[in-house]
Design a protein around this motif. Structure first.
Motif, PDB file in Angstrom:
ATOM      1  N   CYS A   6       0.825  -1.222   0.000  1.00 27.41           N
ATOM      2  CA  CYS A   6       0.000   0.000   0.000  1.00 27.41           C
ATOM      3  C   CYS A   6       0.855   1.266   0.000  1.00 27.41           C
ATOM      4  CB  CYS A   6      -0.961   0.001   1.165  1.00 27.41           C
ATOM      5  SG  CYS A   6      -2.071  -1.428   1.205  1.00 27.41           S
ATOM      6  N   SER A   7       1.895   1.289  -0.828  1.00 27.95           N
ATOM      7  CA  SER A   7       2.747   2.475  -0.930  1.00 27.95           C
ATOM      8  C   SER A   7       3.293   2.577  -2.351  1.00 27.95           C
ATOM      9  CB  SER A   7       3.894   2.410   0.082  1.00 27.95           C
ATOM     10  OG  SER A   7       4.822   1.406  -0.266  1.00 27.95           O
ATOM     11  N   ALA A   8       4.086   3.626  -2.603  1.00 30.80           N
ATOM     12  CA  ALA A   8       4.649   3.853  -3.932  1.00 30.80           C
ATOM     13  C   ALA A   8       6.063   4.390  -3.814  1.00 30.80           C
ATOM     14  CB  ALA A   8       3.782   4.827  -4.725  1.00 30.80           C
ATOM     15  N   GLN A   9       6.797   4.263  -4.917  1.00 32.54           N
ATOM     16  CA  GLN A   9       8.180   4.739  -4.950  1.00 32.54           C
ATOM     17  C   GLN A   9       8.498   5.203  -6.358  1.00 32.54           C
ATOM     18  OE1 GLN A   9      10.754   2.205  -2.760  1.00 32.54           O
ATOM     19  NE2 GLN A   9      12.624   3.028  -3.651  1.00 32.54           N
ATOM     20  N   THR A  10       9.423   6.160  -6.463  1.00 31.60           N
ATOM     21  CA  THR A  10       9.858   6.649  -7.763  1.00 31.60           C
ATOM     22  C   THR A  10      11.294   6.215  -8.033  1.00 31.60           C
ATOM     23  OG1 THR A  10      10.594   8.742  -6.808  1.00 31.60           O
ATOM     24  CG2 THR A  10       8.369   8.681  -7.749  1.00 31.60           C
ATOM     25  N   GLU A  25       5.929 -12.479  -3.591  1.00 29.31           N
ATOM     26  CA  GLU A  25       5.110 -13.472  -2.899  1.00 29.31           C
ATOM     27  C   GLU A  25       4.004 -14.055  -3.775  1.00 29.31           C
ATOM     28  OE1 GLU A  25       3.723 -11.976   0.857  1.00 29.31           O
ATOM     29  OE2 GLU A  25       5.600 -10.913   1.227  1.00 29.31           O
ATOM     30  N   GLY A  26       3.772 -13.453  -4.928  1.00 24.15           N
ATOM     31  CA  GLY A  26       2.711 -13.907  -5.825  1.00 24.15           C
ATOM     32  C   GLY A  26       1.413 -13.161  -5.593  1.00 24.15           C
ATOM     33  N   GLN A  27       0.642 -13.001  -6.696  1.00 19.73           N
ATOM     34  CA  GLN A  27      -0.686 -12.385  -6.666  1.00 19.73           C
ATOM     35  C   GLN A  27      -0.681 -10.970  -6.086  1.00 19.73           C
ATOM     36  OE1 GLN A  27      -3.487 -15.193  -4.854  1.00 19.73           O
ATOM     37  NE2 GLN A  27      -3.905 -16.005  -6.885  1.00 19.73           N
ATOM     38  N   GLN A  28       0.268 -10.162  -6.549  1.00 19.45           N
ATOM     39  CA  GLN A  28       0.250  -8.742  -6.197  1.00 19.45           C
ATOM     40  C   GLN A  28       0.444  -7.919  -7.454  1.00 19.45           C
ATOM     41  OE1 GLN A  28      -0.846  -6.322  -4.897  1.00 19.45           O
ATOM     42  NE2 GLN A  28       0.309  -5.609  -3.124  1.00 19.45           N
ATOM     43  N   VAL A  29      -0.132  -6.728  -7.463  1.00 20.37           N
ATOM     44  CA  VAL A  29      -0.127  -5.831  -8.613  1.00 20.37           C
ATOM     45  C   VAL A  29       0.753  -4.623  -8.312  1.00 20.37           C
ATOM     46  CG1 VAL A  29      -1.583  -4.222  -9.932  1.00 20.37           C
ATOM     47  CG2 VAL A  29      -2.384  -6.547  -9.461  1.00 20.37           C
ATOM     48  N   SER A  30       1.407  -4.116  -9.357  1.00 19.49           N
ATOM     49  CA  SER A  30       2.140  -2.855  -9.256  1.00 19.49           C
ATOM     50  C   SER A  30       1.648  -1.917 -10.350  1.00 19.49           C
ATOM     51  CB  SER A  30       3.639  -3.084  -9.420  1.00 19.49           C
ATOM     52  OG  SER A  30       4.348  -1.862  -9.362  1.00 19.49           O
ATOM     53  N   ASP A  31       1.048  -0.800  -9.949  1.00 16.76           N
ATOM     54  CA  ASP A  31       0.654   0.230 -10.914  1.00 16.76           C
ATOM     55  C   ASP A  31       1.889   1.036 -11.283  1.00 16.76           C
ATOM     56  OD1 ASP A  31      -1.814  -0.727 -10.073  1.00 16.76           O
ATOM     57  OD2 ASP A  31      -2.731   1.254  -9.958  1.00 16.76           O
ATOM     58  N   LEU A  32       2.176   1.126 -12.579  1.00 19.41           N
ATOM     59  CA  LEU A  32       3.363   1.845 -13.057  1.00 19.41           C
ATOM     60  C   LEU A  32       2.931   3.005 -13.928  1.00 19.41           C
ATOM     61  CD1 LEU A  32       6.632   0.401 -14.506  1.00 19.41           C
ATOM     62  CD2 LEU A  32       5.327   2.052 -15.842  1.00 19.41           C
ATOM     63  N   CYS A 173       0.043  -2.437  -4.895  1.00 16.61           N
ATOM     64  CA  CYS A 173      -1.354  -2.022  -5.029  1.00 16.61           C
ATOM     65  C   CYS A 173      -2.144  -2.163  -3.726  1.00 16.61           C
ATOM     66  CB  CYS A 173      -2.025  -2.807  -6.143  1.00 16.61           C
ATOM     67  SG  CYS A 173      -3.697  -2.230  -6.513  1.00 16.61           S
ATOM     68  N   SER A 174      -3.073  -1.217  -3.560  1.00 14.36           N
ATOM     69  CA  SER A 174      -3.894  -1.119  -2.351  1.00 14.36           C
ATOM     70  C   SER A 174      -5.297  -1.680  -2.520  1.00 14.36           C
ATOM     71  CB  SER A 174      -4.020   0.355  -1.940  1.00 14.36           C
ATOM     72  OG  SER A 174      -2.766   0.954  -1.784  1.00 14.36           O
ATOM     73  N   GLY A 176      -8.066  -4.465  -2.898  1.00 15.73           N
ATOM     74  CA  GLY A 176      -8.198  -5.873  -2.532  1.00 15.73           C
ATOM     75  C   GLY A 176      -8.480  -6.783  -3.705  1.00 15.73           C
ATOM     76  N   GLN A 177      -9.343  -6.357  -4.634  1.00 19.67           N
ATOM     77  CA  GLN A 177      -9.662  -7.213  -5.776  1.00 19.67           C
ATOM     78  C   GLN A 177      -8.445  -7.464  -6.651  1.00 19.67           C
ATOM     79  OE1 GLN A 177     -13.060  -5.405  -7.751  1.00 19.67           O
ATOM     80  NE2 GLN A 177     -14.376  -7.037  -6.997  1.00 19.67           N
ATOM     81  N   SER A 178      -7.501  -6.537  -6.645  1.00 14.23           N
ATOM     82  CA  SER A 178      -6.322  -6.674  -7.495  1.00 14.23           C
ATOM     83  C   SER A 178      -5.291  -7.634  -6.933  1.00 14.23           C
ATOM     84  CB  SER A 178      -5.668  -5.309  -7.715  1.00 14.23           C
ATOM     85  OG  SER A 178      -6.533  -4.447  -8.413  1.00 14.23           O
ATOM     86  N   ASN A 179      -5.352  -7.920  -5.634  1.00 15.91           N
ATOM     87  CA  ASN A 179      -4.314  -8.769  -5.036  1.00 15.91           C
ATOM     88  C   ASN A 179      -4.905  -9.874  -4.157  1.00 15.91           C
ATOM     89  OD1 ASN A 179      -4.931  -7.490  -2.540  1.00 15.91           O
ATOM     90  ND2 ASN A 179      -3.524  -5.831  -3.054  1.00 15.91           N
ATOM     91  N   ASN A 180      -6.144 -10.257  -4.467  1.00 16.11           N
ATOM     92  CA  ASN A 180      -6.801 -11.349  -3.739  1.00 16.11           C
ATOM     93  C   ASN A 180      -6.920 -11.049  -2.245  1.00 16.11           C
ATOM     94  OD1 ASN A 180      -8.196 -13.759  -3.867  1.00 16.11           O
ATOM     95  ND2 ASN A 180      -6.386 -15.050  -3.646  1.00 16.11           N
TER      96      ASN A 180
END
Length: 197
Positions: A6-10, A25-32, A173-174, A176-180
């Motif tokens: 639940c955070s971001a970095q540049t 860990e699997g099943q996680q999303v990163s918005d880029l 990603c923060s 829930g639907q995006s990361n189960n």
């Protein structure tokens, strides 16, 4: 490097640098999202990229274009093969309208805005993200879509080559639907292009 849940970095990239985004860990999303490093008016464009690829799901060999139709990234390697480039970063409004939440979590949009604030890029300038590992299923007849758990497994990665100097922001990603509904970190590393081998 690790992006906590639940955070971001540049990160700033030079032309030729490689950015590797890893799902540890699997099943996680990163918005880029990405912007031209010297001109933030140039940004990573979903519309241009999908239009030129003539398909929704981009993977190895595809090019991600800017709003000015210039290559920003080339996907060099992709062990997952399923990402989304149609949905906006989750936000307070996403959580309110879709999930009925009232606590006002910032979501990926707010986290991206906070990470980009030192570069004077505000929330209204955050475009549709390249949602790495996000699994969106689309009904071919009705056009209805569903956000499903990512197909990525622990250790899956995508390797992108910068085709111009870039300012990049990424999230863990923060939504829930995006990361189960298991909020997890995202890892990344940068391989710098050596101009003087």
């Amino acid at each position: 490097m690790r992006i906590p849940p639940c955070s971001a970095q540049t990160v700033e990239l030079s032309m030729g640098d490689e950015l590797v985004i890893i799902d540890p860990e699997g099943q996680q999303v990163s918005d880029l999202v990405a912007f031209g490093r010297s001109d933030h008016g140039e940004y990573l464009s979903s519309g241009r990229s999908l239009d030129y690829a003539s398909r929704l799901w981009l993977t190895t060999g595809d090019v991600l274009y800017s709003n000015r139709s210039r290559p920003m990234f080339t996907i060099l390697e992709d062990t997952c093969g399923r990402h989304d480039f149609t949905l906006t970063p989750c936000s307070k409004d996403t959580f309110r309208i879709i999930y009925g939440e009232t606590e006002g979590r910032p979501g990926c949009e707010g986290n991206l805005a906070a990470a980009l604030a030192p570069y004077h890029i505000g929330v209204d300038r955050i475009p549709i993200a390249f949602n790495v590992f996000m699994h969106v299923a689309i009904d071919a007849t009705t056009g209805a879509f569903r956000v499903l758990p990512p197909l990525s497994k622990a250790g899956d990665f995508i390797r992108l080559q910068a085709e111009m100097p870039l300012l990049v922001a990424m999230t863990a990603c923060s939504a829930g639907q995006s990361n189960n509904f298991c909020f997890k970190p995202i890892d990344f590393r940068v391989v710098r292009f050596d101009l003087n081998p």
